[in-house]
Design an enzyme around this catalytic site. Structure first.
Site, PDB file in Angstrom:
ATOM      1  N   HIS A   1       7.608  -1.012 -31.522  1.00  0.00           N
ATOM      2  CA  HIS A   1       7.753  -0.677 -30.106  1.00  0.00           C
ATOM      3  C   HIS A   1       6.893  -1.562 -29.203  1.00  0.00           C
ATOM      4  O   HIS A   1       7.411  -2.100 -28.229  1.00  0.00           O
ATOM      5  CB  HIS A   1       7.564   0.797 -29.778  1.00  0.00           C
ATOM      6  CG  HIS A   1       8.067   1.041 -28.376  1.00  0.00           C
ATOM      7  ND1 HIS A   1       9.404   1.172 -28.086  1.00  0.00           N
ATOM      8  CD2 HIS A   1       7.430   1.040 -27.189  1.00  0.00           C
ATOM      9  CE1 HIS A   1       9.572   1.258 -26.773  1.00  0.00           C
ATOM     10  NE2 HIS A   1       8.400   1.190 -26.203  1.00  0.00           N
TER      11      HIS A   1
ATOM     12  N   TYR B   1       7.210  -4.781 -25.492  1.00  0.00           N
ATOM     13  CA  TYR B   1       6.383  -5.135 -24.320  1.00  0.00           C
ATOM     14  C   TYR B   1       5.829  -6.547 -24.452  1.00  0.00           C
ATOM     15  O   TYR B   1       5.498  -7.177 -23.445  1.00  0.00           O
ATOM     16  CB  TYR B   1       5.293  -4.085 -24.098  1.00  0.00           C
ATOM     17  CG  TYR B   1       5.937  -2.737 -23.852  1.00  0.00           C
ATOM     18  CD1 TYR B   1       6.804  -2.570 -22.767  1.00  0.00           C
ATOM     19  CD2 TYR B   1       5.774  -1.676 -24.722  1.00  0.00           C
ATOM     20  CE1 TYR B   1       7.472  -1.382 -22.563  1.00  0.00           C
ATOM     21  CE2 TYR B   1       6.444  -0.476 -24.535  1.00  0.00           C
ATOM     22  CZ  TYR B   1       7.294  -0.334 -23.455  1.00  0.00           C
ATOM     23  OH  TYR B   1       7.978   0.847 -23.263  1.00  0.00           O
TER      24      TYR B   1
ATOM     25  N   HIS C   1      21.253   0.224 -24.637  1.00  0.00           N
ATOM     26  CA  HIS C   1      19.883   0.204 -24.100  1.00  0.00           C
ATOM     27  C   HIS C   1      19.238  -1.166 -24.305  1.00  0.00           C
ATOM     28  O   HIS C   1      18.722  -1.766 -23.367  1.00  0.00           O
ATOM     29  CB  HIS C   1      19.055   1.302 -24.775  1.00  0.00           C
ATOM     30  CG  HIS C   1      17.580   1.176 -24.583  1.00  0.00           C
ATOM     31  ND1 HIS C   1      16.986   1.271 -23.344  1.00  0.00           N
ATOM     32  CD2 HIS C   1      16.570   0.950 -25.476  1.00  0.00           C
ATOM     33  CE1 HIS C   1      15.675   1.115 -23.475  1.00  0.00           C
ATOM     34  NE2 HIS C   1      15.396   0.900 -24.758  1.00  0.00           N
ATOM     35  N   PHE C   2      19.299  -1.686 -25.522  1.00  0.00           N
ATOM     36  CA  PHE C   2      18.511  -2.913 -25.691  1.00  0.00           C
ATOM     37  C   PHE C   2      19.227  -4.163 -25.204  1.00  0.00           C
ATOM     38  O   PHE C   2      18.596  -5.195 -25.051  1.00  0.00           O
ATOM     39  CB  PHE C   2      17.904  -3.037 -27.095  1.00  0.00           C
ATOM     40  CG  PHE C   2      18.838  -3.166 -28.260  1.00  0.00           C
ATOM     41  CD1 PHE C   2      19.545  -4.322 -28.480  1.00  0.00           C
ATOM     42  CD2 PHE C   2      18.952  -2.140 -29.183  1.00  0.00           C
ATOM     43  CE1 PHE C   2      20.354  -4.456 -29.585  1.00  0.00           C
ATOM     44  CE2 PHE C   2      19.768  -2.257 -30.296  1.00  0.00           C
ATOM     45  CZ  PHE C   2      20.475  -3.425 -30.495  1.00  0.00           C
ATOM     46  N   HIS C   3      20.513  -4.049 -24.892  1.00  0.00           N
ATOM     47  CA  HIS C   3      21.149  -5.223 -24.277  1.00  0.00           C
ATOM     48  C   HIS C   3      20.915  -5.266 -22.764  1.00  0.00           C
ATOM     49  O   HIS C   3      21.254  -6.256 -22.116  1.00  0.00           O
ATOM     50  CB  HIS C   3      22.645  -5.263 -24.598  1.00  0.00           C
ATOM     51  CG  HIS C   3      22.895  -5.817 -25.979  1.00  0.00           C
ATOM     52  ND1 HIS C   3      22.820  -5.048 -27.111  1.00  0.00           N
ATOM     53  CD2 HIS C   3      23.159  -7.086 -26.398  1.00  0.00           C
ATOM     54  CE1 HIS C   3      23.060  -5.817 -28.172  1.00  0.00           C
ATOM     55  NE2 HIS C   3      23.254  -7.046 -27.773  1.00  0.00           N
TER      56      HIS C   3
ATOM     57  N   ARG D   1      26.002   2.599 -34.450  1.00  0.00           N
ATOM     58  CA  ARG D   1      25.546   1.226 -34.340  1.00  0.00           C
ATOM     59  C   ARG D   1      25.592   0.589 -35.733  1.00  0.00           C
ATOM     60  O   ARG D   1      25.813   1.287 -36.725  1.00  0.00           O
ATOM     61  CB  ARG D   1      24.126   1.156 -33.739  1.00  0.00           C
ATOM     62  CG  ARG D   1      23.066   1.777 -34.611  1.00  0.00           C
ATOM     63  CD  ARG D   1      21.679   1.789 -33.977  1.00  0.00           C
ATOM     64  NE  ARG D   1      21.082   0.456 -33.902  1.00  0.00           N
ATOM     65  CZ  ARG D   1      19.764   0.208 -33.790  1.00  0.00           C
ATOM     66  NH1 ARG D   1      18.921   1.228 -33.734  1.00  0.00           N
ATOM     67  NH2 ARG D   1      19.317  -1.001 -33.707  1.00  0.00           N
ATOM     68  N   ARG D   2      25.386  -0.724 -35.798  1.00  0.00           N
ATOM     69  CA  ARG D   2      25.262  -1.439 -37.063  1.00  0.00           C
ATOM     70  C   ARG D   2      26.392  -1.127 -38.053  1.00  0.00           C
ATOM     71  O   ARG D   2      26.137  -0.844 -39.223  1.00  0.00           O
ATOM     72  CB  ARG D   2      23.908  -1.106 -37.711  1.00  0.00           C
ATOM     73  CG  ARG D   2      22.753  -1.628 -36.897  1.00  0.00           C
ATOM     74  CD  ARG D   2      21.417  -1.288 -37.500  1.00  0.00           C
ATOM     75  NE  ARG D   2      20.395  -2.187 -36.964  1.00  0.00           N
ATOM     76  CZ  ARG D   2      19.110  -2.089 -37.241  1.00  0.00           C
ATOM     77  NH1 ARG D   2      18.671  -1.153 -38.033  1.00  0.00           N
ATOM     78  NH2 ARG D   2      18.237  -2.949 -36.739  1.00  0.00           N
TER      79      ARG D   2
END
Ligand code: HAS
Length: 571
Positions: free
Chosen positions: A219, A223, A375-377, A438-439
């Protein structure tokens, strides 16, 4: 600041080398959406197996590209802000480690010996070159921090005893202190669990412990990606819109809060994991809401800076000033604005979906679904990617002493990316409400009407996401034209390291906001408190305390058992 010789080569190649890999990474992203939508039905295409492609896509885009650009940007920013040259010897060591490590890991992935995804969860196990490559890349990225930037800062401090810690350098230091802290657990995981298993030195490892150590790193990693983009938003963006950074203390506070809260939140990736007690997961959930705070501060500071700039350009009214921002300007360096604003708009969605993920109970509905992909895209694939693409093109033009070429395409690129990723995000999020995983190479099964596993409710959204992916790739092609044009253009000026730095509107010096020590102390105490018991639990109470490797490195008796078992499966 002018720059020549080996140093210039290093900085340029830290941009160009990962960019070449990124072309492959982006094309494999396109392959992903096409395979997931069933437009390509086979799970292997052009000799690339689905999970091999997914591993390459994640590792290149999220680990290799980001790490190289963060080091290149930090090198240039520290050099420019402190007005001190970098040490060529140190930079060469770092460069060799990073490039060598990347090539080793790339060998393992390209030859199909590391289909373990970027999270490399055991019992999946990769060839040892993958792990050693990752370690070298990470170590190489830390070398400039310890042996170049810190000594340069100390020398600068001696010459400027009353000068304030320059904001971008403070940001770079926070980023790399965090980087150093977070790589310790993943180094333990790799060196004491995965590598020995891969080399056959041990027969079993504890997968729960491995996952806990991974997310201890995983995580804060986000950042490590995000903070350089925030540094750009604070120190460059306000200048591009003709304004000032609204508040220097607010920017510093946000950066320092990341130092405190970025690390002790990893259990929010493990809410569904047995063996870890609910109380500690809840504690990490609380801290996750705390780490969203500096992003809310950033949203306010950046929006206020944009408003200030727009009003300098004649903007009026409560919202009408938005129209005065240089969305499509190609004047001077203003083309770079398009990358930041498109990234910010995507990050609004990345932030909202992140808050949903963080909520313990809501997470149970979205975990391991396409929601997380959306979310992560819009986070690492949104603001981070766009800020990094923009700054790479900007730095490359300055380092080569040329004007950015095909500026029209360079400005169009982030908006195409924005539209593509928005479509992708909406499609992935809605599909997740119906449980789209996902995946998964869904095109060969769940999205195929001829398959007994067919899920009609996922069909439209999977195809829409493929459309979004294709639009984003179109944006990347526009960027590629401008990037290559700039890379091969004839130089017209001296090569320089230079950034359009913004002044601050509110700039009251607050000593505690320029002193890393108290924040670092709190950070370490909070990490120790939040992780001691979960690590102890992982070591003692895992549901499966030990697990053998899955793949080539299997203990012989087990390999036989697996082969016998698979022979019994009716086909
Ligand atoms: Fe996340 C999963 C929670 C931020 C990346 N995240 C992931 C994964 C990745 C990732 C890669 O709690 C997948 C990992 C995997 O493979 O399993 N994430 C959060 C939270 C935040 C967050 C609470 N994530 C990020 C960032 C990433 C990133 C940043 C990359 C750079 N995430 C989670 C959780 C999971 C997770 C769970 C696990 C899910 C699961 O179940 O597996 C927060 O930090 C977000 C805070 C952000 C905001 C937004 C502020 C808005 C701004 C824009 C302002 C716009 C302006 C423009 C000013 C509060 C700054 C105005 C426009 C004008 C025209 C004026």
């Amino acid at each position: 600041m002018s720059i020549r010789g080996g140093l210039r080569f290093i900085l340029l190649s830290e941009i160009v080398f990962p960019f070449v890999l990124l072309i492959l990474g982006v094309l494999l992203g396109l392959l992903q959406v096409l395979q997931r939508a069933g437009i390509i039905k086979s799970t292997s295409y052009l000799g690339i197996e689905y999970y091999q492609g997914l591993t390459l896509h994640g590792a290149i885009n999220a680990i290799v590209f980001t790490t190289f650009i963060i080091v290149a940007f930090s090198n240039a920013m520290v050099m420019f802000s402190l007005k001190r040259s970098l040490k060529p010897g140190v930079q060469w060591v770092s460069w060799l480690l990073m490039v060598g490590g990347t090539l080793m890991a790339a060998y393992a992935m390209l030859t199909g010996k590391a289909n373990v995804l970027y999270t490399f969860y055991p019992p999946l196990i990769a060839h040892w070159t993958f792990y050693v490559g990752v370690v070298l890349l990470v170590v190489g990225s830390l070398v400039p921090f310890f042996f170049d930037w810190i000594p340069n800062y100390i020398a600068w401090r001696r010459e400027n005893p009353t000068g304030r810690f320059p904001l971008p350098v403070l940001g770079v230091f926070v980023t790399f202190i965090l980087w150093f802290i977070m790589v310790i657990p993943v180094a333990i995981e790799i060196l004491f669990q995965l590598l020995p298993l891969s080399l056959g030195w041990v027969e079993e490892i504890n997968p729960l412990l491995a996952r806990t150590l991974f997310w201890f790193f995983g995580h804060p990693l986000v950042y490590f990606w995000l903070l350089p983009a925030y540094i750009m938003l604070y120190s460059i963006l306000p200048n591009l819109v003709g304004g000032k950074l609204y508040s220097d203390p607010a920017a510093r506070l946000a950066l320092l809060l990341f130092l405190v809260f970025s690390v002790p939140v990893g259990l929010h990736h493990q809410y569904t994991e047995g063996g870890l007690s609910a109380g500690w997961k809840l504690w990490h959930a609380f801290l996750t809401f705390m780490v969203a705070l500096p992003s809310f501060i950033t949203a306010f500071t950046v929006a206020a800076s944009l408003e200030h700039g727009a009003r300098q350009r004649g903007g009026k009214g409560l919202f009408a000033w938005w129209a005065k921002l240089p969305y499509f300007s190609r004047e001077g360096d203003q083309w770079l604005f398009s990358y930041f604003i498109a990234g910010l708009l995507l990050f609004l969605f990345g932030g909202i979906t992140g808050i949903v993920n963080a909520s313990y109970n809501l997470n149970l509905a979205v975990h391991n679904t396409s929601w997380v992909v959306g979310h992560f895209h819009t986070t690492v694939g949104g603001l981070v990617t766009l800020a990094f693409l923009g700054i790479s093109l900007y730095m490359m033009a300055k380092l080569r002493g040329v004007e950015v070429k095909a500026k029209g395409l360079a400005v169009a690129a982030p908006y195409l990316w924005l539209i593509g990723m928005m479509v992708f995000e909406v499609a992935m999020s809605v599909a997740a409400f119906y449980g789209f995983p996902r995946r998964t190479a869904a095109g060969a099964s769940y999205i195929d009407p001829a398959s007994p596993l067919y899920h009609p409710e996922w069909y439209f959204w999977a195809h829409l996401s493929a459309g979004g992916g294709a639009i984003a790739v179109l944006g990347f092609v526009a960027y590629l034209v401008s990037f290559l044009g700039t890379l091969f253009a004839r130089p017209v000026r001296e090569p320089v390291v230079e950034f359009p730095m913004a002044e601050a509107l509110h700039d009251e010096p607050i000593p505690v906001l320029s002193n890393l020590r108290p924040w670092l102390t709190v950070s370490i105490l909070l990490i120790a408190f939040s992780y001691t018991y979960p690590i102890y639990e992982s070591m003692t109470k895992g549901i499966t305390a030990k697990s053998p490797a899955y793949g080539d490195r299997l203990p012989v008796p087990l390999k036989q058992t697996q082969t016998e078992a698979s022979a019994e499966i009716p086909r």
